[in-house]
Design a protein around this motif. Structure first.
Motif, PDB file in Angstrom:
ATOM      1  N   VAL A  74     -13.902  48.397  45.943  1.00 10.69           N
ATOM      2  CA  VAL A  74     -13.667  49.736  46.505  1.00 10.69           C
ATOM      3  C   VAL A  74     -12.202  49.870  46.941  1.00 10.69           C
ATOM      4  CG1 VAL A  74     -14.236  51.254  48.453  1.00 10.69           C
ATOM      5  CG2 VAL A  74     -16.071  50.110  47.185  1.00 10.69           C
ATOM      6  N   VAL A  75     -11.742  48.870  47.701  1.00 10.16           N
ATOM      7  CA  VAL A  75     -10.368  48.907  48.220  1.00 10.16           C
ATOM      8  C   VAL A  75      -9.370  48.874  47.057  1.00 10.16           C
ATOM      9  CG1 VAL A  75      -8.673  47.631  49.594  1.00 10.16           C
ATOM     10  CG2 VAL A  75     -11.026  47.858  50.422  1.00 10.16           C
ATOM     11  N   THR A  76      -9.601  47.981  46.095  1.00  5.54           N
ATOM     12  CA  THR A  76      -8.689  47.852  44.956  1.00  5.54           C
ATOM     13  C   THR A  76      -8.601  49.171  44.189  1.00  5.54           C
ATOM     14  OG1 THR A  76      -9.325  45.534  44.805  1.00  5.54           O
ATOM     15  CG2 THR A  76      -8.199  46.468  42.894  1.00  5.54           C
ATOM     16  N   LYS A  77      -9.757  49.773  43.942  1.00  8.14           N
ATOM     17  CA  LYS A  77      -9.776  51.027  43.173  1.00  8.14           C
ATOM     18  C   LYS A  77      -8.969  52.107  43.886  1.00  8.14           C
ATOM     19  CE  LYS A  77     -13.071  54.420  41.345  1.00  8.14           C
ATOM     20  NZ  LYS A  77     -13.303  55.472  42.343  1.00  8.14           N
ATOM     21  N   ARG A  78      -9.195  52.259  45.187  1.00  2.00           N
ATOM     22  CA  ARG A  78      -8.513  53.331  45.921  1.00  2.00           C
ATOM     23  C   ARG A  78      -7.010  53.080  46.030  1.00  2.00           C
ATOM     24  NH1 ARG A  78     -11.430  57.623  45.046  1.00  2.00           N
ATOM     25  NH2 ARG A  78     -13.527  57.556  45.937  1.00  2.00           N
ATOM     26  N   ILE A  79      -6.613  51.815  46.198  1.00  2.00           N
ATOM     27  CA  ILE A  79      -5.179  51.526  46.283  1.00  2.00           C
ATOM     28  C   ILE A  79      -4.515  51.756  44.923  1.00  2.00           C
ATOM     29  CG2 ILE A  79      -3.459  49.674  46.613  1.00  2.00           C
ATOM     30  CD1 ILE A  79      -5.216  48.700  48.947  1.00  2.00           C
ATOM     31  N   PHE A  80      -5.172  51.335  43.851  1.00  2.00           N
ATOM     32  CA  PHE A  80      -4.577  51.542  42.531  1.00  2.00           C
ATOM     33  C   PHE A  80      -4.500  53.030  42.177  1.00  2.00           C
ATOM     34  CE2 PHE A  80      -5.349  46.995  40.675  1.00  2.00           C
ATOM     35  CZ  PHE A  80      -4.364  46.511  41.529  1.00  2.00           C
ATOM     36  N   GLU A  81      -5.489  53.819  42.609  1.00  2.00           N
ATOM     37  CA  GLU A  81      -5.394  55.278  42.407  1.00  2.00           C
ATOM     38  C   GLU A  81      -4.155  55.835  43.111  1.00  2.00           C
ATOM     39  OE1 GLU A  81     -10.161  56.442  42.138  1.00  2.00           O
ATOM     40  OE2 GLU A  81      -9.010  57.033  43.917  1.00  2.00           O
ATOM     41  N   ALA A  82      -3.931  55.356  44.344  1.00  2.00           N
ATOM     42  CA  ALA A  82      -2.748  55.820  45.088  1.00  2.00           C
ATOM     43  C   ALA A  82      -1.471  55.410  44.356  1.00  2.00           C
ATOM     44  CB  ALA A  82      -2.760  55.258  46.506  1.00  2.00           C
ATOM     45  N   CYS A  83      -1.456  54.162  43.816  1.00  2.00           N
ATOM     46  CA  CYS A  83      -0.265  53.683  43.085  1.00  2.00           C
ATOM     47  C   CYS A  83       0.033  54.577  41.882  1.00  2.00           C
ATOM     48  CB  CYS A  83      -0.468  52.247  42.613  1.00  2.00           C
ATOM     49  SG  CYS A  83      -0.498  51.067  43.960  1.00  2.00           S
ATOM     50  N   ASP A  84      -1.020  55.052  41.227  1.00  2.00           N
ATOM     51  CA  ASP A  84      -0.887  55.968  40.098  1.00  2.00           C
ATOM     52  C   ASP A  84      -0.145  57.236  40.518  1.00  2.00           C
ATOM     53  OD1 ASP A  84      -1.837  55.154  37.700  1.00  2.00           O
ATOM     54  OD2 ASP A  84      -3.543  56.550  37.668  1.00  2.00           O
ATOM     55  N   VAL A  85      -0.564  57.780  41.667  1.00  2.00           N
ATOM     56  CA  VAL A  85       0.058  59.008  42.177  1.00  2.00           C
ATOM     57  C   VAL A  85       1.501  58.724  42.596  1.00  2.00           C
ATOM     58  CG1 VAL A  85      -0.046  60.761  44.003  1.00  2.00           C
ATOM     59  CG2 VAL A  85      -2.161  59.982  42.894  1.00  2.00           C
ATOM     60  N   ILE A  86       1.702  57.589  43.278  1.00  2.00           N
ATOM     61  CA  ILE A  86       3.050  57.237  43.743  1.00  2.00           C
ATOM     62  C   ILE A  86       3.996  57.111  42.538  1.00  2.00           C
ATOM     63  CG2 ILE A  86       4.457  55.446  44.875  1.00  2.00           C
ATOM     64  CD1 ILE A  86       1.830  54.787  46.547  1.00  2.00           C
ATOM     65  N   GLY A  87       3.545  56.395  41.499  1.00  2.00           N
ATOM     66  CA  GLY A  87       4.376  56.224  40.297  1.00  2.00           C
ATOM     67  C   GLY A  87       4.719  57.557  39.660  1.00  2.00           C
ATOM     68  N   GLY A  88       3.751  58.457  39.619  1.00  2.00           N
ATOM     69  CA  GLY A  88       3.976  59.790  39.027  1.00  2.00           C
ATOM     70  C   GLY A  88       4.980  60.594  39.837  1.00  2.00           C
ATOM     71  N   VAL A  89       4.830  60.563  41.149  1.00  2.00           N
ATOM     72  CA  VAL A  89       5.767  61.316  42.006  1.00  2.00           C
ATOM     73  C   VAL A  89       7.182  60.744  41.884  1.00  2.00           C
ATOM     74  CG1 VAL A  89       6.384  61.824  44.419  1.00  2.00           C
ATOM     75  CG2 VAL A  89       4.027  62.168  43.638  1.00  2.00           C
ATOM     76  N   LEU A  90       7.294  59.417  41.862  1.00  6.36           N
ATOM     77  CA  LEU A  90       8.624  58.802  41.736  1.00  6.36           C
ATOM     78  C   LEU A  90       9.263  59.160  40.393  1.00  6.36           C
ATOM     79  CD1 LEU A  90       8.067  55.231  43.274  1.00  6.36           C
ATOM     80  CD2 LEU A  90       8.971  57.284  44.381  1.00  6.36           C
ATOM     81  N   ALA A  91       8.454  59.168  39.334  1.00  9.82           N
ATOM     82  CA  ALA A  91       8.984  59.538  38.014  1.00  9.82           C
ATOM     83  C   ALA A  91       9.523  60.970  38.050  1.00  9.82           C
ATOM     84  CB  ALA A  91       7.903  59.397  36.953  1.00  9.82           C
ATOM     85  N   SER A  92       8.791  61.870  38.720  1.00  8.53           N
ATOM     86  CA  SER A  92       9.260  63.264  38.823  1.00  8.53           C
ATOM     87  C   SER A  92      10.610  63.327  39.531  1.00  8.53           C
ATOM     88  CB  SER A  92       8.257  64.124  39.598  1.00  8.53           C
ATOM     89  OG  SER A  92       7.017  64.130  38.944  1.00  8.53           O
ATOM     90  N   GLN A  93      10.752  62.510  40.589  1.00 11.84           N
ATOM     91  CA  GLN A  93      12.018  62.521  41.335  1.00 11.84           C
ATOM     92  C   GLN A  93      13.162  62.016  40.469  1.00 11.84           C
ATOM     93  OE1 GLN A  93      11.543  64.140  44.171  1.00 11.84           O
ATOM     94  NE2 GLN A  93       9.446  63.994  43.449  1.00 11.84           N
ATOM     95  N   VAL A  94      12.890  60.999  39.653  1.00 12.64           N
ATOM     96  CA  VAL A  94      13.939  60.438  38.797  1.00 12.64           C
ATOM     97  C   VAL A  94      14.272  61.400  37.654  1.00 12.64           C
ATOM     98  CG1 VAL A  94      14.498  58.535  37.214  1.00 12.64           C
ATOM     99  CG2 VAL A  94      13.472  58.059  39.448  1.00 12.64           C
TER     100      VAL A  94
END
Ligand SMILES: [Zn+2]
Length: 314
Positions: free
Chosen positions: A224-244
């Motif tokens: 459960v914890v792994t899934k939710r953290i990896f989902e957040a990482c997905d969003v974080i990576g996407g937001v960072l890509a937008s900034q770059v």
């Protein structure tokens, strides 16, 4: 400066942090009483370490809120209960030293740029992921504050217009999706919905779930914890890509409680999502790396702030 504590440090370039002091503050204290606590903390750390005024070049305040470092006015610091408050003037009346101030996240970015992993970056984005999400921008080698001193509020970038309501009043901000608070809320929902997790007992007993607790759960393979953290990482990576894609930074530095506790789990996942969304030309030579300075980044940033505002190299 925090709502429940003041952390004071004495730092110099040669030896780094030479003294630390933690003073609990009464969260009820506001305005002038908070300034009194700051002044007594500064006096105490100096006395404890046999420092006189002549030994100190400047007092730098890291404010969890929006500030104008030129006028010394805190526009709004919700956790401190301060609004439109000239803290520089008030503190300077009690302490015969130059008083400087900056938003604490900007100070962290300055520390990373001048004394940490960002030394060689000209255009850097620092993102701190913990209870909330904060960002600091270095452009052309200097901190970018914006005309209203609010630049860098990456935590309030819109990610999901139907998402949860944010502390700022809007819906679906980045930090309502990918901060520790957001991740823990999702895990609580999962457990209430009947999913098995090692955190179930802690959550039922109402314990606060820290980043380290989440890291431990991941290490032992909690799904459960792994899934939710990896989902957040997905969003974080996407937001960072937008900034770059928008700003063409040459370095992204990640910090904050979540990254400190589990950078080896999170950063590779963040990089994957980032690579899926970034324009190849924008990301050429760009690195995403952890800060390594922890909370000390903001303290180091004080030296850079003093050099900027006092026009001297110490
Ligand atoms: Zn928001």
């Amino acid at each position: 400066m925090g709502g429940t504590k003041v952390l004071a440090s004495i730092i110099n370039k040669e030896e780094g942090i030479v003294a630390r002091l933690k003073v609990a503050t009464n969260p009820e204290l506001q305005g002038d009483e908070y300034v009194d606590t700051l002044a007594s903390s500064i006096n105490k750390i100096m006395e404890d370490n046999d420092m006189k005024d002549k030994h100190i070049e400047a007092v730098c305040l890291g404010v969890p809120g929006s500030v104008n470092p030129y006028t010394g006015i805190i526009d709004l610091a919700p956790n401190l209960g301060l609004k439109n408050f000239n803290i520089k003037e008030k503190l300077q009346n009690k302490i015969p030293l130059p008083v400087l101030l900056e938003n604490d996240v900007n100070l962290g970015a300055l520390g990373i740029k001048y004394f940490g992993v960002g030394k060689r970056a000209t255009d850097m984005l620092a993102v701190f992921i913990g209870t909330g999400i904060g960002g600091g921008l270095i452009l052309n080698g200097k901190i970018y504050r914006g005309p209203g001193f609010t630049a860098g509020e990456i935590g309030h970038i819109l990610v999901d217009k139907d998402g949860p309501v944010c502390g700022c009043g809007n819906r679906g901000c980045f930090e309502t999706i990918a901060s520790r608070t957001a991740i823990v809320n999702k895990i609580i929902e999962d457990i209430k919905g009947g999913k098995q997790s090692k955190l179930a007992a802690k959550i039922k007993s109402g314990q606060r779930i820290k980043s380290k607790t989440l890291a431990n759960a991941m290490e032992i393979g909690d799904k459960v914890v792994t899934k939710r953290i990896f989902e957040a990482c997905d969003v974080i990576g996407g937001v960072l890509a937008s900034q770059v894609n928008f700003m063409n930074f040459n370095l992204i530095v990640l910090g904050g409680g979540m990254i400190e506790a589990m950078d080896s789990f999170m950063i590779p996942k963040i990089r994957d999502a980032f690579n899926n969304h970034v324009l190849k030309a924008s990301a050429k030579d760009l690195k995403i790396i952890p800060s390594k300075l922890g909370d000390d980044a903001a303290i180091w940033g004080g030296i850079a702030l003093a050099e900027e505002f006092l026009g001297e190299t110490f």
